[in-house]
Design an enzyme around this catalytic site. Structure first.
Site, PDB file in Angstrom:
ATOM      1  N   HIS A  44       0.836  -1.198   0.000  1.00  0.00           N
ATOM      2  CA  HIS A  44       0.000   0.000   0.000  1.00  0.00           C
ATOM      3  C   HIS A  44       0.876   1.256   0.000  1.00  0.00           C
ATOM      4  CE1 HIS A  44      -3.892  -2.092   1.622  1.00  0.00           C
ATOM      5  NE2 HIS A  44      -3.434  -2.624   0.507  1.00  0.00           N
ATOM      6  N   GLU A  46       1.292   3.755   2.056  1.00  0.00           N
ATOM      7  CA  GLU A  46       2.054   4.109   3.257  1.00  0.00           C
ATOM      8  C   GLU A  46       3.353   3.300   3.342  1.00  0.00           C
ATOM      9  OE1 GLU A  46      -2.405   4.282   4.402  1.00  0.00           O
ATOM     10  OE2 GLU A  46      -1.101   3.198   2.996  1.00  0.00           O
ATOM     11  N   ASP A 198     -21.388  -3.738 -35.283  1.00  0.00           N
ATOM     12  CA  ASP A 198     -20.101  -3.029 -35.319  1.00  0.00           C
ATOM     13  C   ASP A 198     -18.903  -3.966 -35.273  1.00  0.00           C
ATOM     14  OD1 ASP A 198     -21.613  -0.754 -35.340  1.00  0.00           O
ATOM     15  OD2 ASP A 198     -21.176  -0.169 -33.277  1.00  0.00           O
ATOM     16  N   ARG A 205      -5.734  -0.704 -27.222  1.00  0.00           N
ATOM     17  CA  ARG A 205      -4.626  -0.950 -28.147  1.00  0.00           C
ATOM     18  C   ARG A 205      -3.563   0.157 -28.149  1.00  0.00           C
ATOM     19  NH1 ARG A 205      -9.317  -2.448 -30.575  1.00  0.00           N
ATOM     20  NH2 ARG A 205      -9.521  -0.658 -31.971  1.00  0.00           N
ATOM     21  N   GLU A 281     -20.275   0.917 -23.676  1.00  0.00           N
ATOM     22  CA  GLU A 281     -20.147   1.443 -25.021  1.00  0.00           C
ATOM     23  C   GLU A 281     -21.256   0.888 -25.913  1.00  0.00           C
ATOM     24  OE1 GLU A 281     -16.315   1.683 -26.869  1.00  0.00           O
ATOM     25  OE2 GLU A 281     -15.237   1.532 -24.972  1.00  0.00           O
ATOM     26  N   LEU A 287     -27.899   1.877 -23.649  1.00  0.00           N
ATOM     27  CA  LEU A 287     -27.685   3.175 -23.008  1.00  0.00           C
ATOM     28  C   LEU A 287     -28.978   3.717 -22.404  1.00  0.00           C
ATOM     29  CD1 LEU A 287     -25.400   4.811 -25.730  1.00  0.00           C
ATOM     30  CD2 LEU A 287     -24.679   4.086 -23.443  1.00  0.00           C
TER      31      LEU A 287
END
Length: 343
Positions: A44, A46, A198, A205, A281, A287
């Protein structure tokens, strides 16, 4: 503390479902050590901060102030408690940006430090710390991943043709930004039509080697296995109403009841699988399903300067009323607007 937050952000995309944390050790008005949580399962912030102190400065630790962007952990996880390390180092003063909402900590780290006689201050740059770890906090408080909806639209408000005709809407530089976003999140989510029409690879990439999980909603196994989303360049999770045999080993099938609230069930699975954030996406249907249910935390909208090739395409989703624009970017000839949900 501003330096702590700057350091913490370097862990974006690499430490989930853990929080991003930065730590700085100050003595004699100078930084003598600093560190951040760099990789899930690794030391971590710290600990990395203490290790970074040079031999010539180690004698200053017992008179130093440690600044840390999140309350030090007080429990054993993949690493020992950071509160113990601070106490053993005999650091007299600790300044913390925010308390950790994780149930196993949530004030326990602060309490241990105080009980050890350490002077503790909390809430310095609190709002900035909360915003930085919004993914982690959402996961703790809402028991689901942080959800980002992303789409690219033409100047006149279309997101695609709705057919096999592929519209290239965003510019090359905006597309590179999308790959950066992919590298920062744990999963990318699309539904059947987007995967079919699509044929996206849904991989990063351009920004390092980290690949998010690819999530595909295919309730009735309509998608052919030769699509790019099923190649071996990244792990793929298929959410379906009935599992089938014969898929490659890097493809995981998760059975979802078709009569349930499918998206909520997907997010519930993601939470239990340790996913901290999801970049959606998808097309308009996915959506809008998220928007209608209020199942989002952030919107990222790329708007091209060019109009649609024709007016028969798919219209962009409408922005909900409960969002505020946080940031506007100009990438080439595209405008990117980032919105956060207002609760």
């Amino acid at each position: 503390m501003a330096r702590c937050l700057q350091l913490a952000a370097l862990g974006l995309g690499r430490v989930a479902p853990n929080p991003m944390v930065g730590a700085v050790l100050v003595a004699e008005d100078r930084i003598i050590g600093e560190g951040f949580h760099a990789l899930f399962g690794g030391p971590h912030a710290e600990i990395n901060c203490l290790v970074s102190v040079s031999e010539t400065d180690k004698h200053l630790i017992q008179q130093a102030t440690m600044y840390v962007s999140l309350e030090p952990c007080a429990h054993w996880g993949k690493t020992p408690p950071c509160s113990n390390a601070i106490i053993q180092a005999k650091i007299p003063h600790v300044v913390i940006a925010m308390q950790d909402p994780f149930a196993a900590v949530n004030g326990a780290g602060i309490a241990q430090l105080v009980e050890a006689g350490i002077r503790v201050e909390v809430d310095l740059l609190h709002e900035q710390a909360v915003f930085l770890n919004r993914r982690f906090i959402t996961r703790q408080q809402q028991q689901r991943p942080y959800i980002i909806l992303k789409w690219a639209e033409t100047a006149d408000g279309f997101i695609g043709s709705g057919t096999n005709e592929r519209w290239i809407i965003s510019s090359a530089i905006a597309q590179q930004m999308v790959h950066k976003w992919r590298a920062e999140e744990d999963a990318i989510f699309v539904a059947t039509n987007t995967a079919m029409l699509d044929n996206p690879s849904l991989t990063n990439r351009f920004w390092g080697e980290k690949q998010p999980q690819r999530w595909v909603l295919d309730m009735h196994h309509r998608l052919p296995v030769n699509l790019q989303v099923f190649d071996n360049k990244a792990e793929t999770v298929v959410f379906t109403s009935q599992q089938i045999s014969g898929l490659a080993s890097h493809i995981k099938q998760v059975e979802i009841d078709a009569q349930s609230n499918v998206i909520e069930e997907v997010m519930k699975w993601g939470f239990h699988a340790g996913i901290g954030s999801v970049l959606i996406e998808g097309g308009r249907t996915l959506l809008n399903a998220c928007l209608d249910r209020g199942l989002f935390d952030e919107l990222r909208v790329i708007t091209s300067e060019k109009p649609a090739p024709n007016k028969n395409g798919v219209r962009s989703p409408e922005l909900p009323m409960n969002v505020v624009c946080r940031e506007v970017l100009h990438l080439g000839n595209d405008i990117v607007k980032i919105y956060n949900k207002v609760i």
